[in-house]
Design a protein around this motif. Structure first.
Motif, PDB file in Angstrom:
ATOM      1  N   UNK A   1       3.593   5.943  -5.373  1.00 31.85           N
ATOM      2  CA  UNK A   1       3.680   6.117  -6.855  1.00 31.85           C
ATOM      3  C   UNK A   1       2.559   7.158  -7.164  1.00 31.85           C
ATOM      4  N   UNK A   2       1.328   7.171  -6.580  1.00 29.87           N
ATOM      5  CA  UNK A   2       0.198   7.852  -6.904  1.00 29.87           C
ATOM      6  C   UNK A   2       0.690   9.259  -6.584  1.00 29.87           C
TER       7      UNK A   2
ATOM      8  N   UNK B   1       2.971  10.357  -9.302  1.00 26.88           N
ATOM      9  CA  UNK B   1       2.858   9.702 -10.891  1.00 26.88           C
ATOM     10  C   UNK B   1       4.065   9.020 -11.346  1.00 26.88           C
ATOM     11  N   UNK B   2       4.690   8.451 -10.154  1.00 31.91           N
ATOM     12  CA  UNK B   2       5.860   7.741 -10.682  1.00 31.91           C
ATOM     13  C   UNK B   2       7.133   8.498 -11.302  1.00 31.91           C
ATOM     14  N   UNK B   3       6.886   9.727 -11.243  1.00 31.79           N
ATOM     15  CA  UNK B   3       8.037  10.714 -11.773  1.00 31.79           C
ATOM     16  C   UNK B   3       8.741  11.045 -10.643  1.00 31.79           C
ATOM     17  N   UNK B   4      10.208  11.179 -10.448  1.00 27.86           N
ATOM     18  CA  UNK B   4      11.112  11.450  -9.376  1.00 27.86           C
ATOM     19  C   UNK B   4      10.802  12.886  -9.060  1.00 27.86           C
TER      20      UNK B   4
ATOM     21  N   UNK C   1       0.893  -1.265   0.168  1.00 30.47           N
ATOM     22  CA  UNK C   1       0.060   0.090  -0.002  1.00 30.47           C
ATOM     23  C   UNK C   1       0.881   1.304   0.011  1.00 30.47           C
TER      24      UNK C   1
ATOM     25  N   UNK D   1       3.846   1.756  -1.082  1.00 25.50           N
ATOM     26  CA  UNK D   1       4.433   1.948  -2.488  1.00 25.50           C
ATOM     27  C   UNK D   1       3.406   2.550  -3.413  1.00 25.50           C
ATOM     28  N   UNK D   2       2.208   2.014  -3.189  1.00 24.33           N
ATOM     29  CA  UNK D   2       1.300   2.507  -3.962  1.00 24.33           C
ATOM     30  C   UNK D   2       1.178   4.064  -3.953  1.00 24.33           C
ATOM     31  N   UNK D   3       0.999   4.324  -2.677  1.00 27.74           N
ATOM     32  CA  UNK D   3       0.708   5.785  -2.383  1.00 27.74           C
ATOM     33  C   UNK D   3       1.895   6.542  -2.872  1.00 27.74           C
TER      34      UNK D   3
END
Ligand code: ATP
Ligand code: ATP
Ligand code: MG
Ligand code: MG
Lengths: 505, 327, 285, 327
Positions: free
Chosen positions: D148-149, D152-155, D142, D144-146
């Protein structure tokens, strides 16, 4: 000529910091019950573990049926016809009774020898248990059983090996008189079959009841071996502790005060029914009953380890709600539990940590840091007082002998200095010397005005120590007797009573 | 009242299967494509590899150990098996001068690799006192190193069709990989419930002292336990390689966590002595159906993770209510 | 004088191994160049540790294949003045000075752009493209840039993009295959399968072949031009891939590193362009 | 004889430190660059993050649990802290209209995230009966999902220098990150040895029933334990982010395994109740020095893995001889 089936010669075994066996000789004959006696930590269990290969000796010889043997593990011992009931009960709790009994020698299908024959296993278990008149269903998981029943299973298992030598290391520590009787009749049968029984216990009356010979160890040394007929209780005790003990039950008459704890109509579905009783200040209330009477469950409920469904508990006349052990401790209750391994010791921690466990909060300085110095001093004090035999306070408790572990637990609860102290089989596995010491402490506490509830399956202890005796059967109180009205027979009668006929004297 | 008790006992006992069934029902409503034979077979295909891994690793967990090396064994098996069945025409063959070997040789070589790693794990755990975590962590790192050395980190592509058929062929509608999975599950079930070895696995995990004092040869059993785990990992490695049609040294990366998770969700306890094959299968299917469902519903990959985490935890909470401290 | 050059790679996959091979090959031409090549397994911390060690050993130049391009400042700091050539993953231009630092590589965005251009041509006349997209590991720059490249190019070319499925398969053939298979099971219709690398494309193709789908009508595009991918392009199973010239990137990087070590002037950038690979030109690669 | 016994007792007791010292001596001979101040500081810098993680996770392991979520907490902390200290000029700011916040706000926000995940873990483990493995696996996925959210997976690049200084600055020759690591280690040492909470951690891990019966509030302590682990992970996340000068959603991938391995090598036992801070530090340094040494010696990366695996196993075998079944 094969007079001795077993001869152990000059056995030495050391552990880091301890010389547990210091050149011990031991011999056993067929068809003879040989008692092995000694104080806690004398080396009895270690000697037997040398024999079954759990702790092979550093030096010394073992001769079996006239042949010299080297036993490296329990498997070899079993193959040589030596079975043992261990002091620390050791079942695989998650598995069934029958799987535990046949562990390592499961009956296999004759047609498909790769597969276990469950039917046969069940049948054999049923037979075995019926033969021994033990009433337990082979398929239940061992974890569902009470400690006493587990012990009966271990006994049945040891007998089922049909071994030539059966070692019993404190087999009666959780048994009540009825089961002890039962065990003795089993031992008699073994004897008749020519089995050599090695019997370790701290209960004097058992020795004179069942044993033919006795060997006494002290500090890892062999003290004497004699036929039991040449011994008396006093000479035996003197041999064990090296001095003369005057009184096992040094009961002092304390000032009995107001009601401290009062329990009304306590109910735990399926376990306890309509429990009501009082304990006064300065009073020792003995609790007697047969295995499964629900004594332990009652204590656990008082201490917040179990939920009651109804009923009330009052302390000093005020109603209290105890939902957890920490609530109980905060209201001034202490509870020495029956099952040393499950609820008692923390094996991988030091003796000191185990002593202070229930009392850590009282050593906080500045609310954060612990006062290690005082902690150590207090532990040292109890170590002396209870004669806990340990290389140091830093030693891990799992390396102590069973009786010494028990003493550590007694120390733990004495240290909390509770107003109400519940003791469930407090002297289980404790040697006579220390037992007298603990009894002295208990009676002194009562004199200080504390209330003591003492559950015990040892009649002499109950009769010798209690002011009043509460007898339970099938989860109900069948009698509350005064000290002067009680004797073993009366207690046993109430303990075996069919319930619903509760009598409160 | 007694009736009610029976119902609640039933729910407790079969909680994890109930979770599975509820998930299936919910997804059938949410996505019409879910409850089709093809889709369900797809789920099985996808989970076959992880499933076999989980079954193997469960032996280690039940015996109160763990096996972190299974992912690496998948990698190692993958490159070993693949390198023995490359198309002879392919220029970058690992063993350029190898004669055309029957695929069974590749399969056996792969299984041997897994058995060997498993044996090493077992020996370390049985004969030195190191914790299973470290023993299998070590062999995980080492096995992966070997897989990389063997291939120089290049994939081993161009496998011969006789080998690929294992992963891609099917018997009627049922793919071989699914059949293998089912067979492995049945064998695992039989071993755990009907053989001496199985009983001993439980006993060692439940109470190693009791096992030892009952005369069980704990060391020999540990060798067996970790070999089972290693061989299962090899089987998974072969199936996955045959499906992917390529041997890849990084193939099994992190599979160990998935496998352990599946076994744990299925009720295998890390405190030892507890775990059943049906439970593990339920654990695998829950993970597989969850993945499939989220995919069918077209949920964003980031959000997927959040939902997945919540459902996994929720499922196990529901399953474990029975063990929660009674009110 | 012997020149020691340290190399740190983001991880190992087919492309990076080729790149490493190219660097080593190029170094063989010089008798006095020793290359020490390491991979960082996608761990930023490990990459910095490797640069630390190169600096400790006083290497003459370092070639860095960044895991994360934002760590560039720290990497330069840790290099303690040793010339540092970045390869394949492009850091911010502001840190590139053409003396101690330079960048050699291709523009990740371009790879996506080339996929986009090919597809724009393929779907000429259509308005809407229903796409399936397999991304690399989430959060990595090449995943982001390649994805952005292909989407923007198609949108600029006037197509309306409709997502049928978009998820990461973590560069992994098997994962892509599983996902594709399950997607096909749903019966959803789509026009194209875009993949951030060849491995995933090959996975998708395996799944589609199993259902006998027409790979000529539904193009699958990848990136990297790995040998099996080229094989697939030849067979007409993969519509196109993008050749990322590992050999050239490696050779130029080594060349830059050596020059910088010798104190010679270098360029700020050494561009090695991507090249689209289709059935028409696949034999060239 | 007694003398000899003393020596062997000493070796047994300090085995893991002896391994460490032997490694240091061996490497000083093998590589002249090894025993330089700069190199040793570099090792410490590199290991500071993993070290702090390992210290935190050790609390969970000592209490007979595990914390798989620490790697994800690093990620989550990284993106949260980073997004609060981006250069105001940077166009792709996560929170475009954020005023210029002092870096301490970012640090606190990061710590709060870790504490929150830890609290969730603790609550799940304490109040439902689910195993720590599952609870923390769930929150790992969870969190990790947050992360990324959120990004938006950008650094999240372009951090302000006041923040970066945490990771890149130093006090005299000693970098801040190393100082923080040392402080965390000292605090952990004090907690475990000199506080009530510390003693309770050991007791719960050693025998939870005995702990409960002795009046220890197991549930409350579990909350504390997993919060410690979460907060340590956040501290590590902040240090690594400041060093990397970028918030990265994949930053902590797989760090949990490293951290658990370091703690385990250092003698923390998964069976609970056992583990010391000096041991854990030794475990971390062994991993760090091994890594550093293999790099200094310029050993090929594939072979490195094999050697690493062997040395890890060897070190623990040596350390555990004392527990091996006595002859
Ligand atoms: N595994 C061990 N490690 C270290 N010391 C041990 C170990 N086992 C036993 N000892 C020590 O050996 C001595 C003898 O212990 P043993 O268990 O034989 O006593 P015992 O006579 O059975 O006592 P009890 O009546 O209390 O059971 C004790 O001092 C004990 O502390
Ligand atoms: N964990 C358990 N699960 C199910 N039943 C239990 C459990 N523990 C105890 N019981 C049952 O509760 C009843 C009373 O237990 P127990 O034998 O401990 O009582 P007791 O009077 O304290 O006896 P003693 O202390 O002499 O062994 C028994 O019938 C026992 O089988
Ligand atoms: Mg004993
Ligand atoms: Mg009882």
């Amino acid at each position: 000529m094969e007079e001795y089936i077993l001869e152990m010669k000059d056995i030495v075994r050391t552990f880091p910091g301890v010389r547990a066996l210091n050149g011990v000789d031991f011999r056993a004959k067929r068809g003879v019950v040989h008692a092995l006696m000694g104080e806690n930590g004398a080396g009895k269990s270690t000697l037997m573990k040398c024999l079954v290969g759990i702790n092979p000796p550093d030096s010394g010889e073992i001769w079996l049926k006239g042949k010299k043997v080297q036993i490296q593990n329990p498997n070899e011992a079993l193959k040589l016809g030596i079975a043992m009931i261990y002091q620390e009960l050791n079942p695989v709790a998650e598995r069934s009774v029958m799987e535990n009994i046949w562990l390592g020698r499961e009956p296999m299908l004759s047609k498909l020898p790769l597969f276990v024959d469950h039917k046969e296993m069940y049948k054999k278990t049923k037979e075995l248990l019926e033969n021994l008149e033990i009433n337990i269903e082979p398929k239940v998981k061992v974890k569902e059983l009470s400690v006493a029943k587990m012990q009966m299973i271990e006994i049945a298992k040891a007998i089922s090996y049909n071994a030539d030598i059966v070692i019993m290391d404190e087999p009666t520590s959780s048994l009540t008189p009825n089961e002890v009787e039962h065990l003795f009749s089993m031992i008699q049968k073994l004897k008749d079959r020519g089995v050599a029984v090695i019997y370790i216990t701290h209960k004097m009356e058992e020795i004179f009841n069942i044993a033919d010979e006795v060997t006494v160890l002290r500090d890892g040394n062999h003290i004497l071996t004699k036929p039991i007929s040449e011994m008396t209780i006093d000479s035996l005790i003197t041999a064990m502790v090296g001095r003369y003990l005057t009184d096992m039950f040094p009961k002092m008459q304390s000032q009995i005060g107001d009601v401290k704890l009062s329990v009304r109509h306590l109910e735990v579905p399926g376990l306890l029914h309509d429990i009501s009783f009082d304990v006064r200040k300065g009073e020792i209330l003995g609790v007697a009953g047969l295995v499964g009477a629900g004594r332990t469950e009652l204590m656990e409920t008082l201490f917040g380890l179990r939920r009651k469904s109804s009923g009330e508990i009052f302390i000093d006349g005020e109603k209290v709600e105890i939902r957890s052990p920490s609530d109980a401790i905060n209201t001034g209750i202490g509870f020495l539990t029956e099952d040393r391994r499950l609820n008692g010791i923390i094996p991988v921690l030091s003796v000191q940590m185990n002593i202070i466990l229930a009392n850590i909060k009282n050593y906080s300085k500045l609310k954060i840091f612990l006062d290690l110095k005082t902690m150590q001093n207090d532990c040292e004090k109890y170590k002396e007082r209870l004669k806990i035999r340990t290389p140091s306070l830093e030693a891990l408790i799992q390396n102590l002998s069973g009786g010494n572990q028990q003493k550590v637990l007694v120390a733990r609860w004495l240290l909390t200095n509770p107003d109400i102290l519940i003791l469930d089989e407090p002297t289980r596995g404790i040697d006579v010397g220390a037992k007298a010491e603990i009894h002295t402490i208990i009676t002194k506490l009562a004199c200080e005005g504390k209330s003591i509830i003492m559950v015990s399956s040892e009649m002499p202890e109950i009769l010798g120590m209690s002011d009043r005796i509460l007898v339970m059967s099938h989860g109900q109180i069948t009698a509350i007797l005064d000290r002067k009205d009680a004797n073993q027979e009366i207690i046993m009668r109430y303990a075996a009573a069919k319930t619903n006929a509760a009598i409160v004297a | 009242m007694a009736q009610q008790n029976k119902v609640s006992n039933f729910i407790n006992k079969y909680a994890i299967f109930i979770v599975l069934i509820v998930m299936i029902i919910a997804l059938s409503f949410l996505s019409p494509a879910f409850l089709t034979v093809q889709n369900l077979i797809n789920v099985l295909i996808t989970e076959s590899g992880r499933g076999i891994l989980a079954l193997g690793v469960a032996f280690a967990i039940i015996s109160r150990g763990i096996d972190l090396s299974v992912g690496s064994i998948v990698s190692l098996t993958s490159v070993i098996a693949a390198s023995l069945v490359q198309e002879p025409s392919y220029s970058a063959r690992i063993f350029p001068n190898l004669p055309l070997l029957p695929p069974i040789v590749a399969v056996l070589a792969g299984l041997a690799a897994g058995a060997l790693v498993g044996l090493t794990n077992g020996a370390l755990i049985a004969y030195t006192a190191i914790p299973p975590f470290i023993a299998t962590l070590g062999s995980m790192i080492i096995a992966r190193g070997f897989a990389l050395i063997l291939t120089n980190a290049y994939p081993v592509p161009m496998l011969r069709p006789e080998f690929k058929i294992i992963g891609q062929g099917s018997l009627g509608p049922i793919p071989y990989v699914v059949i293998v999975f089912v067979i492995v599950a049945i064998i695992a079930y039989i071993i755990l419930n009907y053989t001496k070895f199985g009983k001993h696995v439980y006993a060692i995990g439940g109470n190693v002292n009791a096992a030892r004092t009952s005369g069980i040869k704990v060391e020999k059993n540990l060798l067996g336990i970790y070999m089972v785990s290693g061989i299962c990992a090899s089987i998974a490695g072969i199936l996955i390689t045959a499906r992917a049609a390529s041997g890849i040294a990084t193939l099994g990366n992190n599979y160990e966590l998935d496998a352990i998770a599946a076994a744990t969700i299925g009720g295998t306890s890390h405190t030892g002595g507890i775990g059943t094959v049906p439970g593990i299968i339920a654990g695998i299917l829950i993970l597989g159906i969850l993945n499939n469902g989220l995919l069918l519903l077209g949920i964003s990959p980031y959000l997927q993770q959040v939902i997945k985490g919540i459902i996994i935890v929720g499922a196990v909470v529901f399953d474990m209510r029975k063990n929660a401290r009674q009110k | 004088k012997t020149y020691h050059i340290g190399v740190t790679l983001y991880d190992r996959d087919q492309f990076i191994s080729s790149l490493e091979q190219a660097i080593l090959e190029a170094a063989k031409k010089y008798p006095n160049v020793v290359v020490d090549s390491q991979d960082a397994k996608q761990d930023v911390n490990q990459q910095m540790a490797q640069v630390d060690v190169f600096a400790t050993k006083k290497y003459d130049a370092i070639i860095v294949n960044l895991i994360n391009t934002d760590t560039v400042e720290t990497i330069i700091q840790r290099a303690r003045g040793i010339p540092t050539i970045f390869v394949n993953r492009r850091p911010r231009d502001t840190v590139i000075d053409g003396v101690k630092t330079a960048y050699v590589g291709s523009q990740e965005y371009d790879a996506g752009r080339m996929q986009g251009e090919f597809l724009a041509n393929f779907f000429k006349g259509k308005k809407e493209i229903r796409y399936v997209l397999f991304m690399g590991q989430l959060g990595l720059e090449n995943t982001n840039e390649r994805t952005r490249g292909v989407k923007e190019t198609l949108e600029k070319a006037g197509f309306k993009l409709t997502k049928v499925y978009e998820d990461t398969a973590e560069w992994d053939r098997w994962k892509a295959m599983n996902q594709m298979q399950q997607l096909l099971g749903t019966g959803k219709q789509f026009d194209v399968v875009i993949c951030n690398n060849d491995e995933m494309a090959l996975g998708a193709i395996e799944a589609m072949k199993a259902l006998k789908m027409d790979l000529k009508k539904i193009p699958v595009v990848g990136i990297d031009a790995t040998p099996p991918a080229k094989e697939a392009v030849k067979k007409g199973e993969m519509a196109m891939t993008v050749f990322q010239n590992a050999k050239a990137q490696g050779a130029v990087a080594l060349d830059f590193a050596l020059k910088a070590a010798q104190g010679q002037k270098i360029e700020k950038f050494g561009w090695v362009p991507f090249e689209p690979v289709t059935i028409d030109n696949v034999d060239k690669y």
